[in-house]
Design a protein around this motif. Structure first.
Motif, PDB file in Angstrom:
ATOM      1  N   PHE A 115     -12.614  -9.246  26.822  1.00  0.00           N
ATOM      2  CA  PHE A 115     -12.614 -10.339  25.256  1.00  0.00           C
ATOM      3  C   PHE A 115     -13.299 -10.893  25.625  1.00  0.00           C
ATOM      4  O   PHE A 115     -13.995 -10.951  24.214  1.00  0.00           O
ATOM      5  CB  PHE A 115     -11.340 -10.407  24.922  1.00  0.00           C
ATOM      6  N   ASN A 116     -13.892 -11.879  26.086  1.00  0.00           N
ATOM      7  CA  ASN A 116     -14.038 -13.495  26.134  1.00  0.00           C
ATOM      8  C   ASN A 116     -16.288 -12.896  26.422  1.00  0.00           C
ATOM      9  O   ASN A 116     -16.843 -13.744  26.714  1.00  0.00           O
ATOM     10  CB  ASN A 116     -13.948 -14.449  26.909  1.00  0.00           C
ATOM     11  N   GLY A 117     -15.615 -11.781  27.974  1.00  0.00           N
ATOM     12  CA  GLY A 117     -16.741 -11.790  28.753  1.00  0.00           C
ATOM     13  C   GLY A 117     -16.483 -13.059  29.732  1.00  0.00           C
ATOM     14  O   GLY A 117     -17.821 -13.062  30.643  1.00  0.00           O
ATOM     15  N   ARG A 118     -15.712 -13.453  30.205  1.00  0.00           N
ATOM     16  CA  ARG A 118     -16.107 -14.735  31.343  1.00  0.00           C
ATOM     17  C   ARG A 118     -14.113 -14.865  31.575  1.00  0.00           C
ATOM     18  O   ARG A 118     -13.754 -13.814  31.470  1.00  0.00           O
ATOM     19  CB  ARG A 118     -15.551 -15.808  30.641  1.00  0.00           C
ATOM     20  N   ILE A 161     -20.652 -12.197  31.291  1.00  0.00           N
ATOM     21  CA  ILE A 161     -21.409 -11.364  29.543  1.00  0.00           C
ATOM     22  C   ILE A 161     -22.728 -12.280  29.701  1.00  0.00           C
ATOM     23  O   ILE A 161     -22.549 -13.440  28.989  1.00  0.00           O
ATOM     24  CB  ILE A 161     -20.584 -10.863  28.752  1.00  0.00           C
ATOM     25  N   PRO A 162     -23.142 -12.083  29.001  1.00  0.00           N
ATOM     26  CA  PRO A 162     -24.689 -12.450  28.259  1.00  0.00           C
ATOM     27  C   PRO A 162     -24.233 -13.093  26.871  1.00  0.00           C
ATOM     28  O   PRO A 162     -23.809 -12.773  26.085  1.00  0.00           O
ATOM     29  CB  PRO A 162     -25.676 -11.876  27.766  1.00  0.00           C
ATOM     30  N   ASP A 163     -25.021 -14.346  26.298  1.00  0.00           N
ATOM     31  CA  ASP A 163     -24.867 -14.714  24.873  1.00  0.00           C
ATOM     32  C   ASP A 163     -25.236 -13.589  24.106  1.00  0.00           C
ATOM     33  O   ASP A 163     -26.044 -12.679  24.729  1.00  0.00           O
ATOM     34  CB  ASP A 163     -25.279 -15.973  24.732  1.00  0.00           C
ATOM     35  N   TYR A 164     -24.316 -13.253  23.448  1.00  0.00           N
ATOM     36  CA  TYR A 164     -24.420 -12.420  22.301  1.00  0.00           C
ATOM     37  C   TYR A 164     -25.530 -12.286  21.487  1.00  0.00           C
ATOM     38  O   TYR A 164     -26.355 -13.649  20.878  1.00  0.00           O
ATOM     39  CB  TYR A 164     -22.979 -11.640  21.405  1.00  0.00           C
ATOM     40  N   PRO A 165     -26.441 -11.874  20.667  1.00  0.00           N
ATOM     41  CA  PRO A 165     -27.886 -11.858  20.303  1.00  0.00           C
ATOM     42  C   PRO A 165     -27.948 -12.265  18.662  1.00  0.00           C
ATOM     43  O   PRO A 165     -25.864 -12.451  18.649  1.00  0.00           O
ATOM     44  CB  PRO A 165     -27.960 -10.377  20.363  1.00  0.00           C
ATOM     45  N   GLU A 166     -27.994 -12.602  18.028  1.00  0.00           N
ATOM     46  CA  GLU A 166     -27.768 -13.299  16.630  1.00  0.00           C
ATOM     47  C   GLU A 166     -28.166 -12.075  15.818  1.00  0.00           C
ATOM     48  O   GLU A 166     -27.315 -12.609  14.485  1.00  0.00           O
ATOM     49  CB  GLU A 166     -29.792 -13.859  16.465  1.00  0.00           C
ATOM     50  N   ASP A 167     -28.551 -10.845  15.938  1.00  0.00           N
ATOM     51  CA  ASP A 167     -28.004 -10.167  14.936  1.00  0.00           C
ATOM     52  C   ASP A 167     -27.638  -8.779  15.103  1.00  0.00           C
ATOM     53  O   ASP A 167     -27.317  -8.906  17.070  1.00  0.00           O
ATOM     54  CB  ASP A 167     -29.511  -9.704  14.016  1.00  0.00           C
ATOM     55  N   TYR A 168     -26.952  -8.176  14.394  1.00  0.00           N
ATOM     56  CA  TYR A 168     -26.513  -7.262  14.616  1.00  0.00           C
ATOM     57  C   TYR A 168     -27.007  -5.446  14.717  1.00  0.00           C
ATOM     58  O   TYR A 168     -27.291  -4.487  13.957  1.00  0.00           O
ATOM     59  CB  TYR A 168     -25.351  -6.547  14.017  1.00  0.00           C
ATOM     60  N   SER A 169     -28.838  -6.204  14.877  1.00  0.00           N
ATOM     61  CA  SER A 169     -29.659  -4.921  15.052  1.00  0.00           C
ATOM     62  C   SER A 169     -29.062  -3.292  16.051  1.00  0.00           C
ATOM     63  O   SER A 169     -28.617  -3.723  17.258  1.00  0.00           O
ATOM     64  CB  SER A 169     -31.089  -4.717  15.777  1.00  0.00           C
ATOM     65  N   GLY A 209     -21.229  -3.900  32.132  1.00  0.00           N
ATOM     66  CA  GLY A 209     -21.276  -4.457  33.322  1.00  0.00           C
ATOM     67  C   GLY A 209     -20.721  -5.631  33.410  1.00  0.00           C
ATOM     68  O   GLY A 209     -20.302  -5.139  34.938  1.00  0.00           O
ATOM     69  N   PHE A 210     -19.989  -5.905  32.313  1.00  0.00           N
ATOM     70  CA  PHE A 210     -18.811  -7.022  33.451  1.00  0.00           C
ATOM     71  C   PHE A 210     -17.475  -6.176  33.869  1.00  0.00           C
ATOM     72  O   PHE A 210     -17.081  -6.557  34.612  1.00  0.00           O
ATOM     73  CB  PHE A 210     -18.539  -7.789  31.312  1.00  0.00           C
ATOM     74  N   ARG A 211     -17.597  -5.096  33.206  1.00  0.00           N
ATOM     75  CA  ARG A 211     -16.150  -4.733  33.586  1.00  0.00           C
ATOM     76  C   ARG A 211     -16.823  -4.083  34.580  1.00  0.00           C
ATOM     77  O   ARG A 211     -15.608  -4.452  36.069  1.00  0.00           O
ATOM     78  CB  ARG A 211     -15.747  -3.408  32.506  1.00  0.00           C
TER      79      ARG A 211
END
Length: 196
Positions: free
Chosen positions: A190-193, A29-37, A50-52
Motif C-alpha cells: 500500500f505504501n510501497g515501502r 516505489i518511486p514518489d508519485y507524480p503530481e498529476d493523474y495523466s 516492479g515493487f511487488r
C-alpha cells in the motif's frame, strides 16, 4: 576474538547485500507524480508491479527456485523467465517495438534475470511518465513472426502482460511461502515501502 570477527563479518556481509539490493530498481516505489495523466497512471501501475516483483523475488534460494506446487506446474524459476519475457513486451509497447517470435533469451542466472526484469519495468515506466491519452494511439503491442506483424492497442497490455505479471508475482509470493521462505513481513504494498 574469533566470535567477534565472525559477528562483524556477518554484519558486514548483511549490510553489503542490503546496499546492493537498494541499487536495484523498486526497493521502494518511486514518489508519485503530481498529476493523474494517462501516462503517469500507467507508469504507476508498472511501478507497483516492479515493487511487488522486487519483494516477491528478493532472497530466493536454489530450493525456492526449483519449487513448484504440482507436477505439471511451473517452478519459481520458470515463472521468473515467463515474467521476464512479458517485461520485455511491457518495455517495447511504448515505442511500438515488435516482439519477435520465437524468442531466444540469453541464459541469465537468477540474479541477472531479476535485475534485467526490474530494469525493464523501470525503463517501461520512464517511457510512460508524462504521456497523454493521445500518445497511447502510438503505443502498440506488436508480435512478429517472420515478416508478419500483428499489432494490438495498449489496452491489451493492461489486461494482458501487466495484469499477468502482477498475478505471477503473487504466485511467487505464495510458492516461496510454501517452500519455507516467506517474503519480508515488513513489505507494505500500500505504501510501497518497508514498514519500520
Amino acid at each position: 576474538m574469533k566470535k567477534n570477527i565472525l559477528f562483524f563479518l556477518i554484519i558486514f556481509l548483511t549490510l553489503n547485500m542490503q546496499a546492493q539490493n537498494k541499487e536495484l530498481p523498486y526497493y521502494q516505489i518511486p514518489d508519485y507524480p503530481e498529476d493523474y495523466s494517462s501516462g503517469n497512471v500507467a507508469a504507476r501501475m508498472i511501478d507497483g508491479l516492479g515493487f511487488r516483483y522486487y519483494w516477491s523475488t528478493e532472497g530466493l534460494s536454489p530450493k525456492d527456485l526449483e519449487y513448484k506446487t504440482s507436477e505439471d506446474g511451473r517452478t519459481i524459476m520458470e515463472t521468473l523467465w515467463h515474467i521476464y519475457g512479458m517485461s520485455e513486451m511491457i518495455k517495447n509497447a511504448p515505442t511500438a517495438t515488435p516482439n519477435v517470435r520465437p524468442t531466444d533469451f540469453p541464459d541469465y542466472s537468477y540474479e541477472e534475470l531479476r535485475k534485467k526484469t526490474l530494469e525493464n519495468f523501470e525503463a517501461a515506466s520512464n517511457l510512460m511518465k508524462g504521456k497523454q491519452a493521445s500518445d497511447f494511439e502510438d503505443f502498440k503491442v506488436i508480435f512478429q513472426r517472420g515478416e508478419k506483424q500483428t499489432p494490438f492497442p495498449y489496452w491489451n497490455m493492461i489486461n494482458g502482460m501487466l495484469s499477468d505479471c502482477i498475478y505471477h508475482s503473487g504466485q511467487i509470493t505464495m510458492m516461496r511461502r510454501a517452500s519455507g521462505n516467506p517474503i519480508n513481513p515488513k513489505v507494505s504494498v500500500f505504501n510501497g515501502r518497508l514498514r519500520e
